[in-house]
Design a protein around this motif. Structure first.
Motif, PDB file in Angstrom:
ATOM      1  N   VAL A 230      10.355  34.817 -52.595  1.00 19.14           N
ATOM      2  CA  VAL A 230       9.199  35.706 -52.758  1.00 19.14           C
ATOM      3  C   VAL A 230       9.014  36.096 -54.222  1.00 19.14           C
ATOM      4  N   ILE A 231      10.107  36.474 -54.876  1.00 22.55           N
ATOM      5  CA  ILE A 231      10.009  36.905 -56.272  1.00 22.55           C
ATOM      6  C   ILE A 231       9.646  35.737 -57.173  1.00 22.55           C
ATOM      7  N   MET A 232      10.238  34.591 -56.915  1.00 23.28           N
ATOM      8  CA  MET A 232       9.935  33.422 -57.741  1.00 23.28           C
ATOM      9  C   MET A 232       8.473  33.024 -57.608  1.00 23.28           C
ATOM     10  N   GLU A 233       7.945  33.028 -56.401  1.00 26.62           N
ATOM     11  CA  GLU A 233       6.541  32.675 -56.210  1.00 26.62           C
ATOM     12  C   GLU A 233       5.630  33.644 -56.953  1.00 26.62           C
ATOM     13  N   SER A 234       5.930  34.944 -56.834  1.00 26.68           N
ATOM     14  CA  SER A 234       5.148  35.960 -57.539  1.00 26.68           C
ATOM     15  C   SER A 234       5.237  35.766 -59.048  1.00 26.68           C
ATOM     16  N   HIS A 235       6.427  35.474 -59.525  1.00 29.12           N
ATOM     17  CA  HIS A 235       6.663  35.271 -60.949  1.00 29.12           C
ATOM     18  C   HIS A 235       5.861  34.083 -61.477  1.00 29.12           C
ATOM     19  N   MET A 236       5.882  32.970 -60.761  1.00 29.62           N
ATOM     20  CA  MET A 236       5.166  31.781 -61.193  1.00 29.62           C
ATOM     21  C   MET A 236       3.657  32.002 -61.178  1.00 29.62           C
ATOM     22  N   LYS A 237       3.172  32.763 -60.218  1.00 35.77           N
ATOM     23  CA  LYS A 237       1.737  33.060 -60.164  1.00 35.77           C
ATOM     24  C   LYS A 237       1.317  33.908 -61.358  1.00 35.77           C
ATOM     25  N   LYS A 238       2.208  34.781 -61.818  1.00 36.99           N
ATOM     26  CA  LYS A 238       1.913  35.569 -63.020  1.00 36.99           C
ATOM     27  C   LYS A 238       1.797  34.660 -64.243  1.00 36.99           C
ATOM     28  N   LEU A 239       2.674  33.672 -64.316  1.00 40.66           N
ATOM     29  CA  LEU A 239       2.622  32.727 -65.429  1.00 40.66           C
ATOM     30  C   LEU A 239       1.288  31.969 -65.424  1.00 40.66           C
ATOM     31  N   ILE A 240       0.884  31.533 -64.242  1.00 39.92           N
ATOM     32  CA  ILE A 240      -0.380  30.807 -64.118  1.00 39.92           C
ATOM     33  C   ILE A 240      -1.558  31.700 -64.493  1.00 39.92           C
ATOM     34  N   GLN A 241      -1.519  32.936 -64.048  1.00 39.06           N
ATOM     35  CA  GLN A 241      -2.595  33.867 -64.376  1.00 39.06           C
ATOM     36  C   GLN A 241      -2.677  34.103 -65.880  1.00 39.06           C
ATOM     37  N   ALA A 242      -1.513  34.196 -66.536  1.00 41.80           N
ATOM     38  CA  ALA A 242      -1.494  34.394 -67.984  1.00 41.80           C
ATOM     39  C   ALA A 242      -2.134  33.210 -68.704  1.00 41.80           C
ATOM     40  N   ILE A 243      -1.860  32.008 -68.220  1.00 38.09           N
ATOM     41  CA  ILE A 243      -2.448  30.814 -68.825  1.00 38.09           C
ATOM     42  C   ILE A 243      -3.963  30.801 -68.606  1.00 38.09           C
ATOM     43  N   GLU A 244      -4.395  31.108 -67.391  1.00 39.50           N
ATOM     44  CA  GLU A 244      -5.830  31.139 -67.100  1.00 39.50           C
ATOM     45  C   GLU A 244      -6.529  32.174 -67.967  1.00 39.50           C
ATOM     46  N   ASP A 245      -5.931  33.358 -68.113  1.00 37.47           N
ATOM     47  CA  ASP A 245      -6.529  34.415 -68.933  1.00 37.47           C
ATOM     48  C   ASP A 245      -6.637  33.994 -70.393  1.00 37.47           C
ATOM     49  N   SER A 246      -5.620  33.265 -70.861  1.00 41.19           N
ATOM     50  CA  SER A 246      -5.628  32.812 -72.253  1.00 41.19           C
ATOM     51  C   SER A 246      -6.775  31.855 -72.517  1.00 41.19           C
ATOM     52  N   PHE A 247      -6.966  30.900 -71.617  1.00 38.97           N
ATOM     53  CA  PHE A 247      -8.054  29.941 -71.801  1.00 38.97           C
ATOM     54  C   PHE A 247      -9.416  30.626 -71.679  1.00 38.97           C
ATOM     55  N   LYS A 248      -9.528  31.580 -70.764  1.00 42.90           N
ATOM     56  CA  LYS A 248     -10.805  32.308 -70.616  1.00 42.90           C
ATOM     57  C   LYS A 248     -11.123  33.094 -71.879  1.00 42.90           C
ATOM     58  N   GLU A 249     -10.110  33.703 -72.466  1.00 42.20           N
ATOM     59  CA  GLU A 249     -10.316  34.495 -73.672  1.00 42.20           C
ATOM     60  C   GLU A 249     -10.760  33.617 -74.836  1.00 42.20           C
ATOM     61  N   VAL A 250     -10.129  32.453 -74.969  1.00 43.08           N
ATOM     62  CA  VAL A 250     -10.507  31.541 -76.039  1.00 43.08           C
ATOM     63  C   VAL A 250     -11.932  31.030 -75.840  1.00 43.08           C
ATOM     64  N   THR A 251     -12.261  30.694 -74.595  1.00 40.47           N
ATOM     65  CA  THR A 251     -13.619  30.223 -74.290  1.00 40.47           C
ATOM     66  C   THR A 251     -14.645  31.299 -74.611  1.00 40.47           C
ATOM     67  N   LYS A 252     -14.327  32.537 -74.266  1.00 39.04           N
ATOM     68  CA  LYS A 252     -15.241  33.656 -74.528  1.00 39.04           C
ATOM     69  C   LYS A 252     -15.441  33.861 -76.021  1.00 39.04           C
ATOM     70  N   ASN A 253     -14.357  33.770 -76.785  1.00 38.24           N
ATOM     71  CA  ASN A 253     -14.428  33.991 -78.231  1.00 38.24           C
ATOM     72  C   ASN A 253     -15.152  32.875 -78.953  1.00 38.24           C
ATOM     73  N   ASN A 254     -15.243  31.711 -78.319  1.00 38.57           N
ATOM     74  CA  ASN A 254     -15.897  30.568 -78.950  1.00 38.57           C
ATOM     75  C   ASN A 254     -17.421  30.621 -78.782  1.00 38.57           C
ATOM     76  N   TYR A 255     -17.875  31.576 -77.969  1.00 38.03           N
ATOM     77  CA  TYR A 255     -19.333  31.699 -77.765  1.00 38.03           C
ATOM     78  C   TYR A 255     -19.866  32.917 -78.502  1.00 38.03           C
TER      79      TYR A 255
END
Length: 255
Positions: A230-255
């Protein structure tokens, strides 16, 4: 497939040529002579003289892989079939491994996220198995890695590799070398990808991830397989969310 694999798999042109000759002779319903072989070898981009083919066939005869049938041409022997099947088994394995290695190399955001989702599947299972199978030595190594991670956070050092090492040690503790090897490869490619995209936030979440790592470690030490999953799954989902947020932020800043 054979043409594409010849440079990557076969050690030299002689090995490749001998393999092709065996495959051609094995596929033929009738004995094959040098002239027939010359024409068929050309289909594999192998251009040789009839005299050379005669020498190659004599070598295969000597090895017991081909036989002269009633002066009509060569047929493949039982030993030749065994040799051919052994080569093709290795060739198939090589091809699959190459495809797996190629697939593990993310080329863009979408593929990186797919890689991370593959990691979830593997890591939830390795966490479960580690809770069931970890030895005292495994636990000591995971604890040492955790302490090293804490030290890196307190000193504001680079975190990706030391954090990933924690995950690799858990996979080792699972006692499943297949899952461990697959995870190690995916982690390596993730680290290489993050070098290309330094804006990714996985490295900036050190304190949050330390809390998760501590809880995962405790679950493994307590042999609580369900909690570790349970903890590992939650932990990995946080990592994925951090990556998604990073790409969204870069995309937003490029416009």
């Amino acid at each position: 497939m054979i043409k594409e694999m010849k440079q990557a798999y076969f050690k030299n042109e002689n090995d490749y040529r001998n393999y092709v000759i065996l495959r051609i002779v094995a596929d033929s319903k009738n004995p094959l002579g040098s002239w027939n072989l010359k024409e068929k070898l050309a289909e594999y981009d192998i251009e040789v003289s009839v005299a050379s083919i005669g020498r190659f066939l004599k070598i295969l005869d000597q090895r017991g892989y081909t036989e002269l049938y009633k002066n009509q041409g060569r047929v493949i022997s039982e030993a030749g079939l065994e040799c051919l099947h052994a080569i093709e088994e290795e060739l198939n394995r090589f091809t699959i491994e190459k495809e797996f290695l190629e697939a593990s190399k993310p080329k863009n955001q979408e593929e990186l996220l797919k890689l991370m989702h593959a990691r979830i599947v593997i890591e939830v299972e390795t966490a479960r198995l580690a809770a069931l199978n970890a030895t005292e030595e495994n636990i000591k190594r995971i604890e040492h890695s955790f302490q090293e991670h804490c030290a890196h956070v307190s000193q504001n050092l680079q975190l990706t590799e030391v954090g990933c090492h924690f995950h690799e040690l858990i996979a080792q503790a699972s006692q499943n070398r297949f899952l461990s090897a697959a995870l190690k490869l995916l982690i390596h490619e993730e680290i290489e990808m993050e070098k290309k995209f330094p804006f990714l936030k996985t490295n900036s979440q050190g304190e949050h991830y330390i809390k998760d790592h501590k809880e995962i470690l405790e679950a493994i030490k307590s042999k609580d397989a369900n909690q570790a999953m349970v903890i590992m799954e939650s932990h990995m989902k946080k990592l994925i969310q951090a990556i998604e947020d990073s790409f969204k932020e870069v995309t937003k800043n490029n416009y």
